[in-house]
Design an enzyme around this catalytic site. Structure first.
Site, PDB file in Angstrom:
ATOM      1  CB  SER A 109      -1.131   0.435   1.711  1.00 48.26           C
ATOM      2  OG  SER A 109       0.124  -0.047   2.698  1.00 48.26           O
ATOM      3  CB  THR A 110       4.067   1.975   1.026  1.00 49.40           C
ATOM      4  OG1 THR A 110       3.361   1.804   2.061  1.00 49.40           O
ATOM      5  CG2 THR A 110       4.410   3.642   1.737  1.00 49.40           C
ATOM      6  CG  ASP A 152       9.028  -3.881  -1.789  1.00 49.46           C
ATOM      7  OD1 ASP A 152       8.357  -3.439  -1.987  1.00 49.46           O
ATOM      8  OD2 ASP A 152       9.785  -4.707  -2.502  1.00 49.46           O
ATOM      9  CD  GLU A 157       7.376  -7.515  -1.546  1.00 47.03           C
ATOM     10  OE1 GLU A 157       6.659  -7.058  -1.783  1.00 47.03           O
ATOM     11  OE2 GLU A 157       8.578  -8.067  -0.319  1.00 47.03           O
ATOM     12  CG  ASP A 186       6.054  -5.733   6.671  1.00 48.72           C
ATOM     13  OD1 ASP A 186       5.002  -5.635   5.925  1.00 48.72           O
ATOM     14  OD2 ASP A 186       6.422  -7.077   5.276  1.00 48.72           O
ATOM     15  N   GLY A 213       7.567  -8.596   3.363  1.00 46.33           N
ATOM     16  CA  GLY A 213       7.382  -9.701   3.324  1.00 46.33           C
ATOM     17  C   GLY A 213       5.637 -10.301   3.870  1.00 46.33           C
ATOM     18  N   GLY A 214       4.934  -9.376   4.351  1.00 50.05           N
ATOM     19  CA  GLY A 214       4.073  -8.610   4.996  1.00 50.05           C
ATOM     20  C   GLY A 214       2.502  -9.181   3.962  1.00 50.05           C
ATOM     21  N   GLY A 215       2.930  -9.030   2.474  1.00 49.05           N
ATOM     22  CA  GLY A 215       1.555  -9.314   1.514  1.00 49.05           C
ATOM     23  C   GLY A 215       2.364 -10.142   0.807  1.00 49.05           C
ATOM     24  CE  LYS A 220       4.443  -0.240   7.064  1.00 50.44           C
ATOM     25  NZ  LYS A 220       5.096   0.234   6.272  1.00 50.44           N
TER      26      LYS A 220
HETATM   27  C1  5RP Z   1       4.637  -7.187   1.007  1.00 50.14           C
HETATM   28  C2  5RP Z   1       6.173  -6.558   1.178  1.00 50.14           C
HETATM   29  C3  5RP Z   1       5.343  -4.811   1.671  1.00 50.14           C
HETATM   30  O1  5RP Z   1       6.475  -3.875   1.271  1.00 50.14           O
HETATM   31  C4  5RP Z   1       5.254  -5.100   2.635  1.00 50.14           C
HETATM   32  O2  5RP Z   1       4.217  -5.631   3.394  1.00 50.14           O
HETATM   33  C5  5RP Z   1       4.347  -3.397   3.689  1.00 50.14           C
HETATM   34  O3  5RP Z   1       3.260  -3.690   2.913  1.00 50.14           O
HETATM   35  P1  5RP Z   1       2.794  -2.044   2.952  1.00 50.14           P
HETATM   36  O4  5RP Z   1       3.812  -0.714   2.526  1.00 50.14           O
HETATM   37  O5  5RP Z   1       1.070  -1.798   2.361  1.00 50.14           O
HETATM   38  O6  5RP Z   1       2.766  -1.203   4.648  1.00 50.14           O
HETATM   39  O7  5RP Z   1       6.407  -6.539   1.667  1.00 50.14           O
HETATM   40  O8  5RP Z   1       5.661  -8.285   1.055  1.00 50.14           O
END
Ligand code: 5RP
Length: 222
Positions: free
Chosen positions: A27-28, A80, A102, A83, A94-96, A120
């Protein structure tokens, strides 16, 4: 939301005409990709390499030309999210669920830029459960080995079934309390049979664009 937009859009400064650009997931980085799309419409010539199917779709929606990883030798810059980011700019990602692609793309990039809102930033990694990509075969054994390394693993689920990565693997989320030696844990996890890779990104980020005391800052690797 505003912080994510601010840091995401700031990363545009690293993109120059003619570059091959690694496109992160989340989302960022969404705001980076949206801005990049606007600049492409205005004539900027770049090629994107997406880190996930989700990002591939987003990039296509924003009119960003894509190139297959197979066709290129290297990536000029990758942007990128993360988390967690520690004081040495080591990351949990890897949250996503996109950590493997990545990491492959971050490693291939001459410059790797992280965009992260203020939440973060941590002194020591480990509060956020570390995502670990494992092959489905024998994953219970792999979980046992992760427990032996001090983790508290759970299988990531979506709507009652195991979450599947773009590579057809599972994600195990495992908190480790405090990760005092991320480089050691990253290697030890990757030695376990069944582990494909894990979300520790150690010594990879060249710069982290974030918010500290309500101010936009860029932290560079020491
Ligand atoms: C996805 C990730 C994302 O970069 C991480 O989860 C951060 O996500 P967001 O920008 O939505 O907070 O590693 O695998």
């Amino acid at each position: 939301m505003m912080e994510k937009k601010e840091v995401g859009e700031k990363a545009i400064e690293y993109v120059k005409d003619g570059m091959t650009v690694g496109l992160g997931t989340g989302s960022t980085v969404y705001y980076f990709i949206s801005k990049l799309g606007e600049l492409v419409q205005q004539g900027l010539s770049i090629k994107g390499v997406p880190t996930s199917k989700q990002t591939e779709k987003l990039a296509i929606e924003h009119g960003i030309p894509l190139v297959s990883f197979r066709e290129i030798e290297q990536i000029d810059v990758a942007v990128d999210g993360a988390d967690e980011v520690d004081l040495d700019l080591n990351l949990i990602k890897g949250g996503g669920g996109a950590l493997l692609r990545e990491k492959i793309i971050a490693k291939a990039a001459k410059t790797f830029i992280v965009v992260a809102d203020s939440h973060k930033n941590v002194d020591t990694l480990g509060t956020f459960p570390l995502p670990i990509e494992v092959v489905p075969f024998g994953y219970r054994m792999t979980m046992k080995y992760i427990r032996e390394l001090g983790g508290n693993p759970t299988l990531r689920q979506r709507r009652g079934t195991p979450f599947l990565t773009d590579n057809g693997n599972y994600i195990i989320d495992s908190s480790f309390q405090e990760i005092n030696q991320p480089e050691v844990l990253e290697k030890n996890l990757n030695l376990l049979p069944g582990v494909v890779d894990n979300g520790l990104f150690v010594g990879m980020a060249d710069a982290v664009i974030t918010i500290v005391d309500n101010k936009l800052v860029t932290k560079a690797r020491r």
